[in-house]
Motif scaffolding. Sequence first.
Motif, short mmCIF file in Angstrom:
data_model
loop_
_atom_site.label_atom_id
_atom_site.label_comp_id
_atom_site.label_asym_id
_atom_site.label_seq_id
_atom_site.Cartn_x
_atom_site.Cartn_y
_atom_site.Cartn_z
N PRO A 1 -3.28 29.06 1.78
CA PRO A 1 -3.60 30.50 1.75
C PRO A 1 -4.54 30.86 0.60
O PRO A 1 -5.44 31.68 0.77
N GLN A 2 -4.33 30.24 -0.56
CA GLN A 2 -5.21 30.53 -1.69
C GLN A 2 -6.62 30.00 -1.45
O GLN A 2 -7.61 30.63 -1.85
N LEU A 3 -6.72 28.84 -0.79
CA LEU A 3 -8.04 28.30 -0.46
C LEU A 3 -8.76 29.22 0.52
O LEU A 3 -9.98 29.42 0.41
N ALA A 4 -8.02 29.78 1.48
CA ALA A 4 -8.62 30.71 2.42
C ALA A 4 -9.11 31.97 1.71
O ALA A 4 -10.18 32.51 2.01
N GLU A 5 -8.33 32.43 0.73
CA GLU A 5 -8.72 33.61 -0.04
C GLU A 5 -9.97 33.33 -0.86
O GLU A 5 -10.87 34.18 -0.95
N LEU A 6 -10.05 32.13 -1.44
CA LEU A 6 -11.25 31.75 -2.20
C LEU A 6 -12.47 31.70 -1.27
O LEU A 6 -13.57 32.08 -1.66
N GLY A 7 -12.26 31.19 -0.04
CA GLY A 7 -13.37 31.14 0.91
C GLY A 7 -13.90 32.52 1.24
O GLY A 7 -15.12 32.71 1.37
N ARG B 1 -17.05 25.80 -4.60
CA ARG B 1 -16.66 24.44 -5.01
C ARG B 1 -16.02 24.45 -6.39
O ARG B 1 -15.02 23.76 -6.64
N GLU B 2 -16.59 25.22 -7.31
CA GLU B 2 -16.03 25.28 -8.66
C GLU B 2 -14.63 25.90 -8.65
O GLU B 2 -13.71 25.41 -9.32
N ALA B 3 -14.46 26.98 -7.88
CA ALA B 3 -13.16 27.65 -7.83
C ALA B 3 -12.12 26.75 -7.16
O ALA B 3 -10.96 26.70 -7.59
N LEU C 1 0.81 -1.22 0.00
CA LEU C 1 0.00 0.00 0.00
C LEU C 1 0.85 1.27 0.00
O LEU C 1 0.30 2.37 -0.09
N HIS C 2 2.16 1.13 0.08
CA HIS C 2 3.02 2.31 0.20
C HIS C 2 2.90 3.28 -0.98
O HIS C 2 2.92 4.50 -0.75
N PRO C 3 2.77 2.82 -2.23
CA PRO C 3 2.60 3.81 -3.31
C PRO C 3 1.40 4.72 -3.10
O PRO C 3 1.46 5.90 -3.45
N LEU C 4 0.33 4.21 -2.55
CA LEU C 4 -0.82 5.06 -2.26
C LEU C 4 -0.48 6.09 -1.18
O LEU C 4 -0.94 7.24 -1.24
N ALA C 5 0.32 5.66 -0.20
CA ALA C 5 0.73 6.59 0.85
C ALA C 5 1.60 7.71 0.28
O ALA C 5 1.48 8.87 0.69
N ARG C 6 2.46 7.38 -0.65
CA ARG C 6 3.30 8.40 -1.28
C ARG C 6 2.44 9.39 -2.05
O ARG C 6 2.67 10.61 -2.02
N SER C 7 1.45 8.87 -2.77
CA SER C 7 0.54 9.75 -3.50
C SER C 7 -0.22 10.66 -2.55
O SER C 7 -0.41 11.85 -2.81
N ALA C 8 -0.65 10.11 -1.41
CA ALA C 8 -1.36 10.92 -0.42
C ALA C 8 -0.46 12.00 0.16
O ALA C 8 -0.91 13.12 0.42
N ALA C 9 0.81 11.67 0.39
CA ALA C 9 1.75 12.66 0.94
C ALA C 9 1.96 13.81 -0.05
O ALA C 9 2.03 14.98 0.35
N ARG C 10 2.06 13.48 -1.33
CA ARG C 10 2.18 14.55 -2.34
C ARG C 10 0.94 15.43 -2.34
O ARG C 10 1.03 16.66 -2.43
N GLY C 11 -0.22 14.80 -2.25
CA GLY C 11 -1.46 15.57 -2.20
C GLY C 11 -1.54 16.46 -0.96
O GLY C 11 -2.04 17.58 -1.02
N GLU C 12 -1.02 15.96 0.16
CA GLU C 12 -1.02 16.75 1.39
C GLU C 12 -0.11 17.96 1.27
O GLU C 12 -0.45 19.05 1.73
N ARG C 13 1.06 17.78 0.62
CA ARG C 13 1.95 18.93 0.43
C ARG C 13 1.31 19.98 -0.46
O ARG C 13 1.45 21.18 -0.23
N VAL C 14 0.60 19.53 -1.50
CA VAL C 14 -0.11 20.47 -2.37
C VAL C 14 -1.18 21.21 -1.58
O VAL C 14 -1.36 22.43 -1.71
N ARG C 15 -1.90 20.48 -0.72
CA ARG C 15 -2.98 21.10 0.06
C ARG C 15 -2.42 22.16 1.00
O ARG C 15 -2.99 23.25 1.14
N VAL C 16 -1.29 21.86 1.66
CA VAL C 16 -0.68 22.84 2.57
C VAL C 16 -0.20 24.06 1.79
O VAL C 16 -0.36 25.20 2.22
N ARG C 17 0.39 23.81 0.62
CA ARG C 17 0.89 24.93 -0.19
C ARG C 17 -0.26 25.81 -0.68
O ARG C 17 -0.10 27.03 -0.82
N LEU C 18 -1.41 25.20 -0.93
CA LEU C 18 -2.55 25.96 -1.46
C LEU C 18 -3.44 26.52 -0.35
O LEU C 18 -4.42 27.21 -0.66
#
Length: 289
Positions: A61-67, A78-80, A42-59
């Motif tokens: 501030p922008q998500l807060a601005e969209l909110g 939701r669309e934005a 299952l480790h490849p899925l965990a790596r994919s999740a970690a990449r997604g988490e880094r993207v989420r953290v990086r985004l």
Amino acid sequence: MSVFTLLDPVVGLAHDAVAALAAHLPTALAIVLFTVAVRLLLHPLARSAARGERVRVRLAPQLAELGRRHEGRPERLREATAELYRREGGSPFAGCLPMLAQLPFFTVMYRLFTTPNDLLGATLFGVPLGLHPGSAHSGPELALFAAVFAALTALGWLGFRRARRTVAAQPGPAAPGAGIAPYLSYGTALFAVVLPLAGALYLLTTTAWTLAERAWLQRGTDPTAGAGATPTTAGLTTTGSTTTGATTAGARKARPRRTESTKSRSLTARKASTARGTRKARRTRKAKA
């Protein structure tokens, strides 16, 4: 026919795999190794999740601005949000993949350890793997269960600390239930109360793997990195010592002020020099006269 009976063929395969290992190793160690082998798959899925988490953290501030920008317009928000994740190559659901992928495996292991079979007759330090905590009476039995629950509680505490830091780092208002989420880390220790020793051993192994795997995948990153980020109109941020668009824009505005100041000082110096030259010329003419 219950839903669990549909998994009996898979449970049989898991039993055969553990039994094959137990033919050469202690059964408790066979359970640990089998759990580790599945988590490696299952480790490849965990790596994919970690990449997604880094993207989420990086985004974040922008998500807060969209909110803030689309407050009161959930459909537009939701669309934005979907457009932002699509542009950045991420997904808001990436972190759920390992958990969802583990559910079938967890169900199979639960069925394996709650259905009477020959594996549960083996022992760990003289305690049967099929023994439930409520049936433990002797000193060695109580001591072993106490050690397992203490280890699960310690792992839950580590998970709680990390989850609390992550929740505290989220910009903007907290999501509903965010304050409760870190306490779910202790759920593993609570669930182990209803499982036999073999099930608790599985939970201990997979929980330790999860924490170690997450720490390794997120090494060199700060889960609170998005806490001090400041969104700009261009969607760039300034976080800690990392300077991006906001600082660059400020530098562009500061440069003209420094240039005007320099020009003013230069003009003043030229005027003073001209005045000194004029006075000197007047004194020279008077001396000749």
